[in-house]
Design an enzyme around this catalytic site. Sequence first.
Site, short mmCIF file in Angstrom:
data_model
loop_
_atom_site.label_atom_id
_atom_site.label_comp_id
_atom_site.label_asym_id
_atom_site.label_seq_id
_atom_site.Cartn_x
_atom_site.Cartn_y
_atom_site.Cartn_z
N HIS A 567 31.98 -19.98 18.66
CA HIS A 567 32.61 -19.21 19.74
C HIS A 567 33.90 -19.88 20.14
O HIS A 567 34.21 -20.98 19.67
CB HIS A 567 31.66 -19.16 20.94
CG HIS A 567 31.39 -20.51 21.52
ND1 HIS A 567 30.44 -21.36 20.99
CD2 HIS A 567 31.98 -21.19 22.52
CE1 HIS A 567 30.44 -22.49 21.67
NE2 HIS A 567 31.37 -22.42 22.61
N ASP A 569 35.95 -20.99 23.76
CA ASP A 569 35.55 -21.13 25.15
C ASP A 569 36.26 -20.20 26.12
O ASP A 569 35.73 -19.88 27.16
CB ASP A 569 35.72 -22.59 25.60
CG ASP A 569 34.66 -23.49 24.99
OD1 ASP A 569 33.62 -22.96 24.56
OD2 ASP A 569 34.86 -24.72 24.94
N HIS A 639 34.46 -23.02 17.67
CA HIS A 639 33.55 -24.15 17.41
C HIS A 639 32.11 -23.74 17.66
O HIS A 639 31.86 -22.71 18.30
CB HIS A 639 33.92 -25.34 18.29
CG HIS A 639 33.84 -25.03 19.75
ND1 HIS A 639 34.86 -24.37 20.44
CD2 HIS A 639 32.86 -25.23 20.66
CE1 HIS A 639 34.50 -24.21 21.69
NE2 HIS A 639 33.28 -24.70 21.87
N ARG A 649 19.14 -33.64 21.91
CA ARG A 649 20.57 -33.95 21.86
C ARG A 649 21.14 -33.71 23.25
O ARG A 649 21.08 -32.62 23.80
CB ARG A 649 21.24 -33.02 20.86
CG ARG A 649 22.76 -33.08 20.80
CD ARG A 649 23.23 -31.83 20.09
NE ARG A 649 24.58 -31.84 19.60
CZ ARG A 649 25.60 -31.28 20.25
NH1 ARG A 649 25.43 -30.77 21.47
NH2 ARG A 649 26.80 -31.24 19.68
O1 LIG Z 1 27.42 -29.27 22.73
C1 LIG Z 1 28.41 -29.14 22.01
O2 LIG Z 1 28.71 -29.94 21.16
C2 LIG Z 1 29.31 -27.95 22.19
C3 LIG Z 1 28.86 -27.00 23.22
C4 LIG Z 1 29.80 -25.90 23.42
O3 LIG Z 1 30.66 -25.63 22.65
C5 LIG Z 1 29.72 -25.05 24.63
O4 LIG Z 1 28.78 -25.20 25.38
O5 LIG Z 1 30.64 -24.23 24.84
FE LIG Z 2 32.12 -24.24 23.52
#
Ligand SMILES: O=C(O)CCC(=O)C(=O)O
Ligand SMILES: [Fe+2]
Length: 965
Positions: A567, A569, A639, A649
Amino acid sequence: DFSSGTPLEPYDFLFDAAVEAYYKADWLSVILNMEKALKNKATVQRVKADCRLSCANQTAYGEPLAGLGVPVPGAGSVEDLGFFQKILKRADCVNSCETEKLGSPTLHLVSQEVELEFKKRTPYNYLQVAYFKINKLDKAVAAANTFFLANPDHVEMKQNLDYYRMMAGVQEEDFRDLEASPHMAEFLLGKKYYSDDSFGLAAAHFEAALDEYFTADKECRVLCEGAYRYDGYNYMEYSADLFQTMTDHYIQALNCKQHCTVELASAPGRDKPFEDFLPSHFNYLQFSYYNSEKYEKAIECAKTYLLFHPDDEVMNQNLNYYSAVLGEDKAKTITARQVVKQHIQHSLLEKELLYFGYDAFGITFVDPDTWTPEDVMPKKLRDKQKAERETAARITEEIGNLMKEIEVLVEEKKKDSTEMAKIIVPQEGGAVLYDDIKVTMTSKQLNGSQRVLLDKVISDDECRELQRLSNAAALKGDGYRGRPSPHTPSETFQGVTVLKAVKFGQEGKVPLKSSRLFFDSSEKVRKVLESYFRLETPLYFSYSHLVCRSAIEEKQEGRTDLSHPVHVDNCVLVSDVNECVKEPPAYTHRDYSAILYLNDDFEGGEFIFTELDAKTVTAEVRPQCGRVVGFGAGKENPHGVRAITKGQRCAVALWFTLNPSHEEKERIQAQELLKMFSTPVNAEFSPQEVNAKSPKVTEESQEVTEESPKVTEDSQKVTEETPKVTEESQKVTEETPKVTEESQKVTEESSKVTEESPTVTEESLKVTEESLKGTEESLKVTEESLKVTEESPKVTEESQKVTEETPKVTEESQKVTEETPKVTEESQKVTEETPKVIEESQKVTEAPPQAQQEQADKKQNTAPSKEKLDAPADLPNDMTKPAAKTAGKTSAKTKTDPAAQTKAGSPAKAKPAAKVKPATKKEAKQKTQAKQENKKNPKPAAKQTGKASSKKNSASDSQSSKDEL
Ligand SMILES: O=C(O)CCC(=O)C(=O)O
Ligand SMILES: [Fe+2]
C-alpha cells in the site's frame, strides 16, 4: 428603564469595570460602576421574578380557583402544584422501580461507542466464530446471518455465509435473524404473501404486524424519556432556568418519540426506511381483504388509511366501490380503527408542540411523517423552510459549478506539480543528530527516493522495554489481545497509542517509565528524520502506535498472503493501473513514515518496497532492534510486510505530516499528562537525594523499584533514614495527586520546614496548604490547556477537512435539501415500496378504445361507474398481478418499470403495487462477487476487512483496524 429600549448593562461587566477602575485608582468610576452593578443586579432579579409570576398566572395548569376573587399574585393556579406533584411522583416511581429491578441506575450507563457496537450487531460477529469453534453450526449460522443483515457490505461474513451454506448439516432455517423485530418480520411476511397473491395469509400477517407495531412503538417512545443528550461540549456552558431546561429536555424527548416512526420503518441492511410505513399496512390490508371478499374489513382499512391521507383519490374510489358492493347503509356504520385515530391525534399534538419549539426557540424539528396536514406547521415556518429549500438548491447548484472549476484547477495543478517534482529533487543526507545512529542504507541503496535505513536508534534494553510495554498494554488493556489482524487471518495484532500507554501508566497498569520511553523514542525518530531529509518546515506527528503482529501457528499452512498488503501511506494504491489516488479513506495529509523495529526473533515479516504495481520488489528490509526504515509517505514508496510465519514482530509505527493542523492531538494530550507526572528532579538525581527532597518521591521510587530490584534496597534504606515527615504534611502531599513544577517547589519548601521542626508548626501547615492550592491551580491550568489543545486541533482539522473534502460539502448540502420536510412534488413521488400508483398498470383491455385514448392523453381517472360494478376490470385493484381472485376474470396486466410511476396528484388507477422486487443491480453484483470470492476457500473469521476491494490496495495502515473492531 426598559421603555427607552436600551438594554440593561450586565452587572458583571459593571463589576469588572469597577474593579479595573479600582486598580487605576479611578474611584469615581469605581463607585459609579459598582452602584450600577448593584442596581442592575437587583433589576435583573426583580424582572425575572415579575416574569415568572406573571407567566405563572398566565399559563397555569388548570383554571385559577374560583371564588378567590382577585387571583393571588404570582401564585399561578393550585393545579400547577398538582401537575408537578404528578411529575415528582412519576420520577420517584420510575426511579424506585428501576432501582429495585436493576440496582443503581448509574450502573448501566454505557458509552456511545459501546452502544454503537451493539447497533452494528458486532457481538454476533464474535458469536459466530465462537459457535463455529465449538461446532454449534446452527447457532454460528444464525449469528453470522444476524450480523450480516446489519452489515451487508461485510465481504468476509458474506464468504462465511456462503461457506456455511455449502456445509453439510446446515439448514436453510438456520439463517435466522436473531434480532429481527417482530413487527418488521410480520410486515415482511405479509408483503411476501401479498406478492404471492396469498391474500388471506397476507392479511393475517399485516394484522399481526400492526399489533406488534403498536407494541414496539410504545416501547420506542418510552425509551425516549432518557437523559438529556448534550451536543458535543455544550454541557459545559449549559445553564437554563427551570422552564427552559424542562422545555429543552421535553422537546428533545418529543423529537425522539416522533422519530420512532423512522426507527420502526427501518430494517437492517436497508439503507432507507419504508416510506409511509404505518399507513401502508392499511393499504395492503384493504386490498387483501377485498381479495378475500371481506368487504367490511376492507372498508374499515380503507377508512383507516384515509385518516392519514383523506384526499387519496384511489383509496376514496376503492372505498366507494367496496361500499357499493357491501351496501351503502351497512358501509356507513363501519368506522376507521380507533387505535389509529388516537395515534394520529396524539402525534399531531406532539408535532404542534415541536413546531412551537421550532418557532420559539429554534429547536429544529423535521417531521418524519408524510401524512401531516400542511397547516400543522405554522405558516411562518413553512415560508421560511420554503425559502431555505430554495437557497439550499441554489447553493447545491453553485457548489456543483464550483466543484467543476476546482476539478479543472486541480488537474492543472497536478500537471504542474508533477513537472515541478521532476525538477526539484528533495534533498536527503542531513545529519542524524545522534552519535550512535548509523545510516545503513540511503535512497540510492534502497533503489528509490525518499528512503533511508537507520540503525542503533535505540538500545537493546529499550527495545525489550517497549516490546514488554506492548504486551503488558495488550494484557491489561481492553480486549486488544488476540484480536485478529485487520490485514490477514493468519496473524493477530495488538496496538497501543502513546496516549493509551501514558494513561495505562497513570493507572499503574504498565510502568510509566516505559510509556515515557515510547514517547521519547518516537520523538527521537521524528527529529532525526526531520534533520536527515533536510526538511525546511517542522515535521509533526500525525499518528503513532506501538504494534505487534503475531503468527497464529495453526493458520500458516499454505499461506500466500502478506502480513500487510502492499500500500501507500497517503493515497489509495490502484495497483493494476499503476496509480495512487490521493483521496480519503487514505490519510492524505501524511508526508513521511517511519517504522522503528524492536526485535528480530520471528520468522518472515520483512518490510518490502515495491513498484506501483505492488508486485516488483525494489528493496527489502529485515527488521531488527533499533532499526528504522524512514520514507516519504507518497506514491514513490509503495510498501508492505511479508507474512510473519512464526513468533511476534513488534515495531513503533510513526506517521508524520508537514501540516501542523494535522498534528496528532492525542500525542499532545499524552505530553501534557507526562509533564504532570514528571517532577523536575528526575533521573539525574539519585533516589536518595530525591527522597530527601520530598515525600512525593516515594511514588517515583516505587516505580523504580518495580523496574530494578537493586535500587529498591537502597531507596528503602534511604526512606528509613530520612527524617520522619510529620503525619500531617505527609497526608497533604499524598493528597496532592500530581506534582507540577510549581507545586513541587512549594512542597520542597514545606519539607524543608518540616525537616527543621519535627513537630507540626503552624508555618509548615500553612506552606503545605499553599502547596495544595498551588497544585490545584496548576492542575486546573493543565486541565484548561488540555482542553484547549484538545479543542483547537479539532477546529483546524474540521476546516482542513472542508477544504480537502469539498465533494462532501455538496453531499451534505444535498442532504440538507433532502432532509427539509418533504412537501414538494418530488418527495411525494411514488417509491417502489409504497403500494402506490402505476400508471401503466392501468388495465386497458376492458376500457373502450376511446376511454383508453382519453386515459393516455389526459391521464384522467374515472370512477368506476355503477353499471360496471360487476366488472372487476375496472376495480381499484392492482393491475400488476393476475386477478385470479377477482370474480374469476383474468385481465391483461402490464408489469411496469418503477420509473414509469406517476407523481402523486396525477390520476391513478392501480392500488398496492408493492411487489417484492428482484434484487437490485447492486445486490446482484454483490452476489456475483461473493460467488467469485467463494472459490477462495472461505473461513469464518471475526475480522472486518470491509472497504478494500481486490483491486484497490487500501492505504489504511493498521490504525484503521482500530476503528473497525
Ligand atoms: O510494520 C511495518 O513494517 C510496516 C507497516 C506499515 O506499512 C503500515 O502500517 O502502514
Ligand atoms: Fe505503511
